[in-house]
Structure formats: structure tokens, C-alpha cells
Write a protein that holds these residues in place. Sequence first.
Motif, PDB file in Angstrom:
ATOM      1  N   LEU A  15      25.376 -63.973 -14.486  1.00 40.93           N
ATOM      2  CA  LEU A  15      25.778 -63.572 -13.139  1.00 40.93           C
ATOM      3  C   LEU A  15      27.065 -64.263 -12.702  1.00 40.93           C
ATOM      4  N   LYS A  16      27.785 -63.599 -11.801  1.00 40.92           N
ATOM      5  CA  LYS A  16      29.004 -64.143 -11.227  1.00 40.92           C
ATOM      6  C   LYS A  16      28.849 -64.223  -9.709  1.00 40.92           C
ATOM      7  N   ALA A  17      29.597 -65.110  -9.097  1.00 45.57           N
ATOM      8  CA  ALA A  17      29.578 -65.212  -7.634  1.00 45.57           C
ATOM      9  C   ALA A  17      29.983 -63.863  -7.038  1.00 45.57           C
ATOM     10  N   GLY A  18      29.212 -63.409  -6.073  1.00 46.86           N
ATOM     11  CA  GLY A  18      29.483 -62.129  -5.442  1.00 46.86           C
ATOM     12  C   GLY A  18      28.718 -60.971  -6.037  1.00 46.86           C
ATOM     13  N   ASP A  19      28.067 -61.183  -7.183  1.00 46.58           N
ATOM     14  CA  ASP A  19      27.251 -60.113  -7.771  1.00 46.58           C
ATOM     15  C   ASP A  19      26.113 -59.733  -6.830  1.00 46.58           C
ATOM     16  N   GLU A  20      25.776 -58.457  -6.824  1.00 43.10           N
ATOM     17  CA  GLU A  20      24.663 -57.958  -6.024  1.00 43.10           C
ATOM     18  C   GLU A  20      23.490 -57.644  -6.954  1.00 43.10           C
ATOM     19  N   VAL A  21      22.413 -58.346  -6.755  1.00 42.99           N
ATOM     20  CA  VAL A  21      21.215 -58.154  -7.578  1.00 42.99           C
ATOM     21  C   VAL A  21      20.159 -57.465  -6.729  1.00 42.99           C
ATOM     22  N   GLU A  22      19.691 -56.326  -7.195  1.00 42.12           N
ATOM     23  CA  GLU A  22      18.626 -55.623  -6.489  1.00 42.12           C
ATOM     24  C   GLU A  22      17.520 -55.261  -7.476  1.00 42.12           C
ATOM     25  N   PHE A  23      16.304 -55.439  -7.032  1.00 40.74           N
ATOM     26  CA  PHE A  23      15.177 -55.097  -7.895  1.00 40.74           C
ATOM     27  C   PHE A  23      13.962 -54.793  -7.048  1.00 40.74           C
ATOM     28  N   GLU A  24      12.994 -54.174  -7.666  1.00 38.99           N
ATOM     29  CA  GLU A  24      11.754 -53.851  -6.978  1.00 38.99           C
ATOM     30  C   GLU A  24      10.575 -54.303  -7.820  1.00 38.99           C
ATOM     31  N   LEU A  25       9.565 -54.781  -7.118  1.00 39.57           N
ATOM     32  CA  LEU A  25       8.342 -55.208  -7.785  1.00 39.57           C
ATOM     33  C   LEU A  25       7.263 -54.167  -7.560  1.00 39.57           C
ATOM     34  N   PRO A  26       6.605 -53.717  -8.629  1.00 36.73           N
ATOM     35  CA  PRO A  26       5.500 -52.774  -8.466  1.00 36.73           C
ATOM     36  C   PRO A  26       4.329 -53.455  -7.780  1.00 36.73           C
ATOM     37  N   PRO A  27       3.392 -52.689  -7.254  1.00 36.76           N
ATOM     38  CA  PRO A  27       2.231 -53.289  -6.585  1.00 36.76           C
ATOM     39  C   PRO A  27       1.522 -54.287  -7.492  1.00 36.76           C
ATOM     40  N   ALA A  28       1.147 -55.413  -6.901  1.00 42.38           N
ATOM     41  CA  ALA A  28       0.477 -56.458  -7.676  1.00 42.38           C
ATOM     42  C   ALA A  28      -0.916 -56.006  -8.103  1.00 42.38           C
ATOM     43  N   VAL A  29      -1.261 -56.382  -9.309  1.00 46.45           N
ATOM     44  CA  VAL A  29      -2.605 -56.113  -9.813  1.00 46.45           C
ATOM     45  C   VAL A  29      -3.458 -57.346  -9.566  1.00 46.45           C
TER      46      VAL A  29
END
Length: 310
Positions: free
Chosen positions: A56-70
Motif C-alpha cells: 500500500l501507498k499513502a493515499g490509497d483507498e482500500v474498500e472491502f466487505e465482510l460477509p455475514p458472520a457464521v
Amino acid sequence: MTEEFYYLIEEAEAGLRVDVYLSGKFPGISRSQVQRLIEDDRLLVNARRVKSSHKLKAGDEVEFELPPAVELKVEAENIPLEIIYQDEYLAVINKPVGLVVHPAPGNEHGTLVNALLYHLTDLSSVNGVIRPGIVHRIDKDTSGLLVIAKNDEAHQALSKQLADHSMTREYVALCEGLVKMDQGTIDAPIGRDPRNRLRMGIVPNGRRAVTHYTVQQRYQDMTLVRLRLETGRTHQIRVHMASIHHPVAADPVYGFKKQRVKYQGQMLHARLLGFLHPRDGQPMEFSVPVPEEFRLVLEKLAAEKAGRRV
């Protein structure tokens, strides 16, 4: 329900691999789980799919989603357990090296909690189904004493003693190098290492952490110390001893790259535990010797110092 997250990478986080970064942000997420998120197109950097090794670099945009927890279902398992003491309120356990204290996603079996469910009939519910009875923890590769609460009343009373620092917790550790002072105190705040989110470190905005140490024995190039915790931060002893250039021997995270002794875990043992019984306030104290393999290492070091063949 799927949860969505968005982060903007700061200068202090630049250079981290994306899997290291996320597993540090979310201790419950492993690097292999990050890889699965990438494979399932649930994780993007600057709106693009990347490899788990992407830096990663400064200013990078990280987006993610977590599925429903089991929901985890913790099962009783017939794992050998050394119970030092027990009554209707609590139990005191001597945990061996290599035993994880409680289950986590991807590690639902073979833990101390699985063993407790098999060997004990009652456990407190304060920490839910994943950590029943667990008042405090020690690392997987640290051995020694833990107190387990059998009901919520006992759990709350013991937790209060832990919080106000009236519970006595004493460790013994073999450390690298010769500790010069016979005794001392390390008062340095601990928090996530900004350069490596998988580690803890001495950081200005960390939580206050205090460790008292006393030299027990000096060998040729190593020192056996007794340590008393005033606070209980994650990896406290390991971080504090490394900060004064005497890391715990055989510590793969905070120790020297070239280890001088071979041991199945870091050479750190919770030898003494003292508290007031939650029922009547009577003082209780328990101690256990170091594991046999630990003792054999000390014997070898003593023989080498004395000039004897081993």
C-alpha cells in the motif's frame, strides 16, 4: 448482513502488504481470509483488484466487505488439562505451551476452552460462548497459570481484581544477554506497532504498561528474570524486555533473528497467580514450576557457565 468498510492509507501505514494491513486492523481476520476476500472480489484498492502481497501507498483507498458472520459452535473436547485447583466458583489451570486459549474463526478446535467444556461442568457466561470462563489470557506459546470463573459472580469479582491491579501475576523468563541491573521497572506505553500491525510496540499514544523485573540468575550470555505485571497489555513482557535489548529467548516475533536456544515456544512462564477468593475474600496463591523442557535448557546453561560438558 454484509458489512462494508473503507480506509484511506496514511503515511505511517505505507509499505504494508494489504493482507498484513487488514489482519492488523481486524485481529479476527487472518491473511488467508484476506486472500479469500480478494478472490471473491470483496476487496479493492483504488477500485482495482490486487494481490494479497500488494504494498500500500499513502493515499490509497482500500474498500472491502465482510460477509455475514457464521456463528461459532464450540464443542467439548477431551484434551488433557492440568487442573491445579477447583471449587464451585473457580478453577486454576496450568496451561501448556502451544495451547490456544479460546477459539476464533478458522481455529475452532483444540483450544483451552474446548478442554474446559469437557473437564468442567460449569463456566461463566460473561464473555459469551467463545470465551466461557476466561478471565484473562496468556499467549499460545507461553505456559503457566490461568484462573477460570465457573459463574458470573466469580467472573465479575476476578475481573475487578484484574482491572484494579490487585491480582498478582508473576512470570519467569529467560532473556537474551546479561541484564546489568539486579532489578528495575519498565514503564512504557504499548499499542499496535504502526510499522507492522501484526506486532505490538512502544508507542507514545499507547496504553500505560508497567513491568517490574528482578534478576534470578545470570548465565554466560543470557539472564533468567522474574517479572511482575502491574498492568496486562497484549505481549507486554515480550515487548518490554525487547525494548531494553533483552528479548525473551526463542521469541519468534520480538526476539533476535538468530536464536541461541531451541524451545517450542518463547521461554516465558506464568509461574505465580494470587487473588482474593470471590466468595469470602480469602487470599489464594498458586505457583507451578517451569515446564520440563524449560528446566533442561536452564540446566544446560548452568553447566556451560560452570565449564562442565553437557
